[in-house]
Design a protein around this motif. Structure first.
Motif, short mmCIF file in Angstrom:
data_model
loop_
_atom_site.label_atom_id
_atom_site.label_comp_id
_atom_site.label_asym_id
_atom_site.label_seq_id
_atom_site.Cartn_x
_atom_site.Cartn_y
_atom_site.Cartn_z
N LEU A 71 0.83 -1.20 0.00
CA LEU A 71 0.00 0.00 0.00
C LEU A 71 0.87 1.24 0.00
O LEU A 71 1.85 1.33 0.74
CB LEU A 71 -0.91 0.01 1.23
N ARG A 72 0.50 2.17 -0.84
CA ARG A 72 1.17 3.48 -0.88
C ARG A 72 0.13 4.57 -0.65
O ARG A 72 -1.06 4.37 -0.90
CB ARG A 72 1.86 3.68 -2.24
N GLY A 73 0.60 5.70 -0.15
CA GLY A 73 -0.29 6.83 0.09
C GLY A 73 0.33 8.11 -0.39
O GLY A 73 1.55 8.27 -0.36
N ARG A 74 -0.51 9.03 -0.85
CA ARG A 74 -0.05 10.32 -1.34
C ARG A 74 -0.72 11.44 -0.55
O ARG A 74 -1.91 11.37 -0.26
CB ARG A 74 -0.37 10.49 -2.83
N VAL A 75 0.06 12.46 -0.22
CA VAL A 75 -0.50 13.61 0.49
C VAL A 75 0.37 14.83 0.17
O VAL A 75 1.60 14.72 0.06
CB VAL A 75 -0.54 13.35 2.02
N LEU A 76 -0.27 15.97 -0.01
CA LEU A 76 0.50 17.17 -0.30
C LEU A 76 1.41 17.50 0.88
O LEU A 76 1.04 17.32 2.05
CB LEU A 76 -0.43 18.35 -0.58
N ALA A 77 2.60 18.01 0.58
CA ALA A 77 3.55 18.36 1.64
C ALA A 77 2.98 19.44 2.56
O ALA A 77 3.33 19.51 3.73
CB ALA A 77 4.86 18.83 1.01
N ASP A 78 2.07 20.24 2.02
CA ASP A 78 1.46 21.34 2.77
C ASP A 78 0.31 20.85 3.65
O ASP A 78 -0.71 21.52 3.78
CB ASP A 78 0.96 22.40 1.78
N ASN A 79 0.47 19.70 4.26
CA ASN A 79 -0.55 19.14 5.15
C ASN A 79 0.14 18.32 6.24
O ASN A 79 0.24 17.10 6.15
CB ASN A 79 -1.53 18.26 4.36
N PRO A 80 0.64 18.98 7.29
CA PRO A 80 1.37 18.27 8.35
C PRO A 80 0.55 17.14 8.96
O PRO A 80 1.08 16.06 9.25
CB PRO A 80 1.65 19.37 9.38
N GLY A 81 -0.75 17.37 9.16
CA GLY A 81 -1.60 16.35 9.75
C GLY A 81 -1.71 15.11 8.87
O GLY A 81 -1.68 13.99 9.36
N GLY A 82 -1.85 15.33 7.55
CA GLY A 82 -1.95 14.21 6.62
C GLY A 82 -0.67 13.41 6.54
O GLY A 82 -0.70 12.18 6.46
N ASN A 83 0.48 14.10 6.57
CA ASN A 83 1.76 13.40 6.55
C ASN A 83 1.96 12.59 7.83
O ASN A 83 2.40 11.44 7.79
CB ASN A 83 2.90 14.40 6.36
N ALA A 84 1.60 13.19 8.96
CA ALA A 84 1.73 12.48 10.24
C ALA A 84 0.80 11.27 10.28
O ALA A 84 1.13 10.25 10.88
CB ALA A 84 1.41 13.43 11.39
#
Length: 242
Positions: free
Chosen positions: A116-129
């Motif tokens: 599984l891979r996931g993508r999230v914009l760098a401009d989203n600290p909560g999503g990266n965490a």
């Protein structure tokens, strides 16, 4: 909470959740958000998502209301990506995102995908965490264009060292081919290539047809092998391009 596959009458709620989630999570221009919603989740694309066997659109339901959704795609023989996971801001902090993630992971596993891979914009600290807390590792950065403006998108993946094959390139550079993490190509799969055995940074992609490196990718995620012409289709929709 209930998680199920999206139905045609969920489409207005999906667009509303996406809009509210983007507004709360990103410092995007309002015009860019409107453009993204119109392009990614218009009637035709949502209809195609629901009809395509390689795409998965799941919704989270609370009190008969759509409060979140995940937009995923099977990208290889045993690999899938979560392109977006949106939760209505009013329902965050209630573990809905975690439950939706687990349900998405389980659903993708039934389709034969173990990576599984996931993508999230760098401009989203909560999503990266969020992905880091699920045990995924940031393996690279790519560029996604939203309403004509480029943004950095972080790529997370499940990385297992034992799946790595050490390969030495002609210039002496040592790279590691992850045979358990692949992308569907027009002729044969591409395998993700990392700069180190721990899979911390993406170096490029390995064409399994001619066993050569393809490290050129455009802003929409299109990969092509210069040796045999094997190609991976774009993973993103670019409103300015279309």
């Amino acid at each position: 909470m209930e998680v199920r596959e999206a139905k045609p009458n969920d489409r207005p709620a999906i667009r509303d959740v996406a809009r509210r989630s983007l507004q709360a999570s990103y410092s995007l221009d309002p015009k860019a958000i409107i453009g993204a919603i119109e392009e990614w989740y218009d009637e035709n694309r949502l209809r195609n998502l629901m009809e395509d066997d390689n795409k998965v659109l799941l919704v989270a339901i609370v009190d008969d209301q759509v409060v979140g959704f995940s937009d995923s795609e099977v990208t290889g023989e045993n690999t899938a990506e979560i392109l977006w996971l949106h939760i209505d801001p009013d329902y965050r902090g209630e573990d809905i995102g975690i439950q939706l993630y687990k349900a998405t992971q389980n659903h993708l596993a039934t389709l034969g995908t173990s990576n599984l891979r996931g993508r999230v914009l760098a401009d989203n600290p909560g999503g990266n965490a969020f992905y880091e807390n699920r045990g995924l590792v940031k393996v690279g950065e790519e560029e996604v264009t939203i309403d004509g403006t480029p943004y950095v998108e972080n790529v997370y993946a499940q990385v297992e060292a034992e799946q790595m094959e050490e390969v030495q390139l002609d210039d002496g550079t040592t790279v590691y081919v992850d045979h358990g993490n692949e992308e569907t190509g027009s002729i044969a799969p591409f395998h993700v290539v990392y700069t180190d055995r721990n899979g911390e940074d993406i170096f490029g992609y390995w064409c399994s047809k001619c066993e050569s490196l393809a490290n050129a990718m455009d802003a929409m995620g299109r990969i092509q092998c210069d040796e045999c012409g094997n190609a991976r289709k774009p993973t993103r929709w670019d409103a300015a391009y279309l």
